[in-house]
Design a protein around this motif. Structure first.
Motif, mmCIF file in Angstrom:
data_model
loop_
_atom_site.group_PDB
_atom_site.id
_atom_site.type_symbol
_atom_site.label_atom_id
_atom_site.label_comp_id
_atom_site.label_asym_id
_atom_site.label_seq_id
_atom_site.Cartn_x
_atom_site.Cartn_y
_atom_site.Cartn_z
ATOM 1 N N PRO A 1 -25.173 44.687 86.069
ATOM 2 C CA PRO A 1 -24.060 45.545 85.761
ATOM 3 C C PRO A 1 -22.804 45.655 87.070
ATOM 4 C CG PRO A 1 -26.279 47.044 85.117
ATOM 5 C CD PRO A 1 -26.455 45.720 86.129
ATOM 6 N N PHE A 2 -23.080 45.977 87.697
ATOM 7 C CA PHE A 2 -22.142 46.712 88.405
ATOM 8 C C PHE A 2 -21.097 44.643 88.831
ATOM 9 C CE2 PHE A 2 -24.468 50.239 89.695
ATOM 10 C CZ PHE A 2 -23.450 51.303 89.841
ATOM 11 N N VAL A 3 -21.800 43.540 88.765
ATOM 12 C CA VAL A 3 -21.607 42.201 89.166
ATOM 13 C C VAL A 3 -20.053 42.457 88.358
ATOM 14 C CG1 VAL A 3 -21.567 40.004 89.030
ATOM 15 C CG2 VAL A 3 -23.581 40.657 89.615
ATOM 16 N N TRP A 4 -19.612 42.876 86.842
ATOM 17 C CA TRP A 4 -18.497 42.969 86.271
ATOM 18 C C TRP A 4 -17.408 43.111 86.693
ATOM 19 C CZ3 TRP A 4 -19.962 38.628 83.681
ATOM 20 C CH2 TRP A 4 -20.835 38.563 82.938
ATOM 21 N N LEU A 5 -17.291 44.427 87.928
ATOM 22 C CA LEU A 5 -16.928 44.980 88.297
ATOM 23 C C LEU A 5 -16.027 44.570 89.178
ATOM 24 C CD1 LEU A 5 -18.300 48.563 89.093
ATOM 25 C CD2 LEU A 5 -16.056 48.034 87.176
ATOM 26 N N ALA A 6 -16.662 43.028 89.283
ATOM 27 C CA ALA A 6 -15.454 41.828 90.122
ATOM 28 C C ALA A 6 -14.046 41.892 89.698
ATOM 29 C CB ALA A 6 -15.898 40.475 90.181
ATOM 30 N N PHE A 7 -14.283 42.240 87.960
ATOM 31 C CA PHE A 7 -12.504 41.060 87.831
ATOM 32 C C PHE A 7 -11.467 42.644 88.074
ATOM 33 C CE2 PHE A 7 -16.100 39.029 85.462
ATOM 34 C CZ PHE A 7 -15.179 37.726 85.571
ATOM 35 N N PRO A 8 -12.008 43.874 87.580
ATOM 36 C CA PRO A 8 -10.948 44.495 87.281
ATOM 37 C C PRO A 8 -10.661 44.629 89.166
ATOM 38 C CG PRO A 8 -12.396 45.753 86.936
ATOM 39 C CD PRO A 8 -12.682 44.306 86.571
ATOM 40 N N LEU A 9 -11.234 44.668 90.026
ATOM 41 C CA LEU A 9 -11.039 44.262 91.654
ATOM 42 C C LEU A 9 -10.254 43.306 92.075
ATOM 43 C CD1 LEU A 9 -12.445 45.512 94.098
ATOM 44 C CD2 LEU A 9 -13.764 43.853 94.516
ATOM 45 N N LEU A 10 -10.323 42.346 91.306
ATOM 46 C CA LEU A 10 -9.527 41.411 91.568
ATOM 47 C C LEU A 10 -7.836 41.182 91.106
ATOM 48 C CD1 LEU A 10 -11.451 37.777 89.360
ATOM 49 C CD2 LEU A 10 -11.421 38.169 91.757
ATOM 50 N N PHE A 11 -7.459 42.109 90.222
ATOM 51 C CA PHE A 11 -6.247 42.907 89.739
ATOM 52 C C PHE A 11 -6.005 43.697 91.078
ATOM 53 C CE2 PHE A 11 -7.910 41.932 84.973
ATOM 54 C CZ PHE A 11 -6.009 41.537 84.859
ATOM 55 N N ALA A 12 -7.006 44.381 92.065
ATOM 56 C CA ALA A 12 -6.186 44.993 93.045
ATOM 57 C C ALA A 12 -6.105 44.204 93.808
ATOM 58 C CB ALA A 12 -7.230 46.123 93.413
#
Length: 153
Positions: free
Chosen positions: A79-90
């Motif tokens: 489930p932590f893989v999906w946190l990539a998307f907000p990280l991309l914004f950062a």
């Protein structure tokens, strides 16, 4: 006034990050993986610290720490893989465009590899999904920047 799209986008990204993080932490707790859930909470606190002006002044350092935490959690819990998307914004928000694009490519590749690792195979949806998501994130940020420039003229 043209900075409104950027502010709305940032708020939406932070809300998305909170929801995705909560889902990942709860999933870890349901699986009895307390240490992973604690790691998720620590990642959330580090992410939240990025909203503070003092931390934003040291954006690349903060981004490196949050990325390292995300990599560890993405490797141990799907489930932590999906946190990539907000990280991309950062990445796109804090770094110069050339560095941000490199970071987006690296984070997207890491997300694909982590998802494939957990799935036990590399499939087309595991490549296309994160790749398309990274393209959309990049285009949204670039569109907001263009609106800000246009509004400043």
């Amino acid at each position: 006034m043209m900075d409104v799209p950027s502010r709305l986008l940032r708020r939406a990204v932070h809300a998305t990050a909170c929801v995705l993080l909560a889902i990942a932490v709860v999933s870890s707790l349901r699986e009895g993986r307390v240490a992973v859930a604690v790691g998720g909470v620590l990642l959330g606190l580090a992410y939240a610290a990025g909203c503070l002006a003092v931390v934003r002044a040291r954006g690349p350092v903060w981004l490196g720490l949050v990325t390292a935490g995300w990599l560890v959690l993405a490797a141990v819990a799907p489930p932590f893989v999906w946190l990539a998307f907000p990280l991309l914004f950062a990445y796109l928000d804090l770094l110069p465009l050339w560095a941000a694009m490199f970071g987006v490519a690296v984070v997207t590749s890491a997300a694909i590899l982590a998802a494939a690792w957990h799935a036990g195979e590399l499939t087309m949806p595991l490549v296309v999904g994160p790749g398309a998501g990274a393209a959309v994130v990049t285009l949204l940020v670039l569109a907001c920047r263009a609106l800000e420039v246009e509004g400043a003229d």
